[in-house]
Scaffold this motif. Structure first.
Motif, short mmCIF file in Angstrom:
data_model
loop_
_atom_site.label_atom_id
_atom_site.label_comp_id
_atom_site.label_asym_id
_atom_site.label_seq_id
_atom_site.Cartn_x
_atom_site.Cartn_y
_atom_site.Cartn_z
N LYS A 1 51.57 67.96 -80.79
CA LYS A 1 51.50 68.42 -79.40
C LYS A 1 52.88 68.81 -78.89
O LYS A 1 53.03 69.81 -78.17
CB LYS A 1 50.90 67.35 -78.50
CG LYS A 1 50.70 67.81 -77.05
CD LYS A 1 50.02 66.76 -76.20
CE LYS A 1 49.71 67.29 -74.81
NZ LYS A 1 50.87 67.87 -74.11
N ALA A 2 53.91 68.02 -79.23
CA ALA A 2 55.26 68.38 -78.80
C ALA A 2 55.66 69.74 -79.34
O ALA A 2 56.31 70.55 -78.65
CB ALA A 2 56.26 67.32 -79.25
N LEU A 3 55.25 70.02 -80.57
CA LEU A 3 55.56 71.32 -81.17
C LEU A 3 54.81 72.44 -80.47
O LEU A 3 55.41 73.46 -80.08
CB LEU A 3 55.19 71.30 -82.66
CG LEU A 3 56.02 70.40 -83.57
CD1 LEU A 3 55.37 70.30 -84.95
CD2 LEU A 3 57.45 70.90 -83.70
N THR A 4 53.51 72.28 -80.32
CA THR A 4 52.72 73.36 -79.73
C THR A 4 53.08 73.59 -78.26
O THR A 4 53.03 74.74 -77.79
CB THR A 4 51.22 73.08 -79.88
OG1 THR A 4 50.90 71.79 -79.29
CG2 THR A 4 50.81 73.08 -81.34
N ASP A 5 53.43 72.54 -77.54
CA ASP A 5 53.90 72.72 -76.16
C ASP A 5 55.17 73.55 -76.14
O ASP A 5 55.36 74.42 -75.28
CB ASP A 5 54.15 71.37 -75.49
CG ASP A 5 52.87 70.63 -75.13
OD1 ASP A 5 51.78 71.24 -75.22
OD2 ASP A 5 52.96 69.44 -74.77
N GLN B 1 59.02 74.02 -92.35
CA GLN B 1 58.46 75.09 -93.17
C GLN B 1 57.20 75.71 -92.58
O GLN B 1 56.47 76.45 -93.25
CB GLN B 1 58.18 74.55 -94.58
CG GLN B 1 59.42 74.03 -95.27
CD GLN B 1 60.55 75.03 -95.27
OE1 GLN B 1 60.43 76.11 -95.84
NE2 GLN B 1 61.65 74.71 -94.58
N GLY B 2 56.98 75.43 -91.31
CA GLY B 2 55.89 76.07 -90.58
C GLY B 2 56.43 76.66 -89.30
O GLY B 2 57.59 77.06 -89.23
N GLY B 3 55.60 76.72 -88.27
CA GLY B 3 56.05 77.27 -87.00
C GLY B 3 54.91 77.88 -86.23
O GLY B 3 53.73 77.73 -86.60
N PRO B 4 55.22 78.58 -85.14
CA PRO B 4 54.17 79.15 -84.29
C PRO B 4 53.18 80.03 -85.03
O PRO B 4 51.97 79.98 -84.76
CB PRO B 4 54.97 79.94 -83.25
CG PRO B 4 56.32 79.31 -83.24
CD PRO B 4 56.57 78.84 -84.63
N LYS B 5 53.65 80.87 -85.93
CA LYS B 5 52.75 81.79 -86.63
C LYS B 5 51.75 81.05 -87.50
O LYS B 5 50.58 81.45 -87.62
CB LYS B 5 53.55 82.78 -87.47
CG LYS B 5 54.34 83.80 -86.65
CD LYS B 5 55.04 84.81 -87.55
CE LYS B 5 55.82 85.82 -86.72
NZ LYS B 5 56.53 86.81 -87.59
N LEU B 6 52.20 79.96 -88.13
CA LEU B 6 51.31 79.18 -88.98
C LEU B 6 50.41 78.26 -88.17
O LEU B 6 49.32 77.90 -88.62
CB LEU B 6 52.14 78.37 -89.98
CG LEU B 6 51.39 77.65 -91.09
CD1 LEU B 6 50.66 78.65 -91.98
CD2 LEU B 6 52.34 76.80 -91.93
N GLY C 1 57.48 79.62 -75.67
CA GLY C 1 58.32 80.60 -76.37
C GLY C 1 59.33 79.98 -77.29
O GLY C 1 60.18 80.70 -77.85
N GLY C 2 59.29 78.67 -77.49
CA GLY C 2 60.25 78.00 -78.35
C GLY C 2 59.94 78.16 -79.82
O GLY C 2 58.87 78.68 -80.20
N ILE C 3 60.85 77.70 -80.66
CA ILE C 3 60.68 77.78 -82.13
C ILE C 3 60.94 76.42 -82.78
O ILE C 3 61.35 76.33 -83.93
CB ILE C 3 61.62 78.85 -82.73
CG1 ILE C 3 63.09 78.57 -82.35
CG2 ILE C 3 61.21 80.25 -82.29
CD1 ILE C 3 64.09 79.46 -83.08
N MET C 4 60.68 75.35 -82.07
CA MET C 4 60.95 74.01 -82.56
C MET C 4 60.21 73.73 -83.88
O MET C 4 59.05 74.09 -84.04
CB MET C 4 60.51 72.97 -81.52
CG MET C 4 60.70 71.53 -81.96
SD MET C 4 59.99 70.36 -80.77
CE MET C 4 61.17 70.53 -79.43
#
Length: 274
Positions: free
Chosen positions: A41-45, A131-136, A50-53
């Motif tokens: 959830k912290a990542l998706t928030d 090794q992931g991120g918003p696109k994945l 617009g972040g890239i955490m």
């Protein structure tokens, strides 16, 4: 491999067996949080704003703690972190003459940190978060193999875990004060060894100025130990996958000349400078 590097392998093998992938969501979500300090959830928030955490920093921070570091090793400024922890010599700038070893914490030329997990031939192996991120749609921790031969320009440097963690660095032995400082070493060519007070030895190929401190960018780094009564054993960091051990057999207090055998090179003669 040293005890510290053996411990690094145990940590990575236990947490991430070969072939396993840990994602921030699904069945491995809790393990991801344990190994990065981040929730899905912290990542998706963050991504929604617009972040890239990702968890690359959190992963190396977790890994460092498993090794025993009391300082969080998850920042991008690894050199500053090592210096602030009182281990400035543990930061190794990347050059064509050196390469990281198993378990070292890598700072890439890009804004990324991860862990060296050996080599497959000429290819660097790494274990990495981020090794992931918003696109994945999730973040990933997994093992990676370089797409080509190891290239030192891809790294700014790394924290040498053996230098950083080693307990022997916490104790300066006054009985070895005769050893500390610069020695000229000859094996058919001249080299200049600098023995530090906490078990560290470095060498350069150019003669240092009188009274110079230890080198900031040595040609190689190693560790030394004393084996009573008069043996001084040096283990150098591997170069091109090959290790070197040198054993000085007449190393005793007050001497200004020592002789050694080497596992790779000619017999050595060392003479104290200054």
């Amino acid at each position: 491999m040293s005890d510290i590097r053996d411990k690094a392998r145990e940590i990575l093998d236990r947490a991430l067996p070969e072939g396993q992938i840990i994602t921030s969501n699904g069945a491995t979500a809790s393990k991801y949080t344990q190994m990065t300090g981040l929730t899905h959830k912290a990542l998706t928030d963050n991504w929604a704003r617009g972040g890239i955490m990702t968890g690359c920093n959190g992963f190396t921070g977790w890994y460092g703690a498993q090794l025993g570091s009391k300082t969080f090793l998850g920042g991008f400024d690894l050199q500053g972190i090592a210096t602030g922890a009182g281990r400035p010599e543990a930061w190794i700038p990347s050059t064509s003459d050196n390469r990281p070893q198993y378990g070292d914490i890598l700072r890439h030329a890009s804004f990324h940190v991860d862990v060296c997990s050996g080599y497959d031939g000429a290819k660097l192996l790494r274990t990495a978060g981020g090794q992931g991120g918003p696109k994945l749609g999730c973040d990933v921790i997994k093992r990676l193999t370089g797409v080509g031969a190891y290239c030192p320009a891809n790294l700014l440097g790394w924290i040498d875990i053996e230098v950083y963690i080693s307990e022997s660095r916490a104790c300066v032995d006054p009985a070895l004060s005769w050893l500390y400082g610069w020695w000229q070493v000859w094996d058919g060519n001249y080299y200049y060894y600098w023995f530090g007070p906490r078990g560290d030895v470095n060498y350069v190929k150019s003669r240092p100025a009188a009274g110079a401190p230890g080198p900031a960018r040595p040609n190689n780094r190693g560790r030394y130990r004393v084996e009573p009564p008069y043996r001084l054993v040096l283990d150098w960091s591997p170069v091109d996958g090959k290790s070197t051990r040198e054993t000085f057999w007449n190393a005793s207090a007050g001497v200004r000349s020592m002789n050694a055998n080497s596992s790779r090179y000619s017999p050595l003669v060392a003479t104290k400078l200054g």
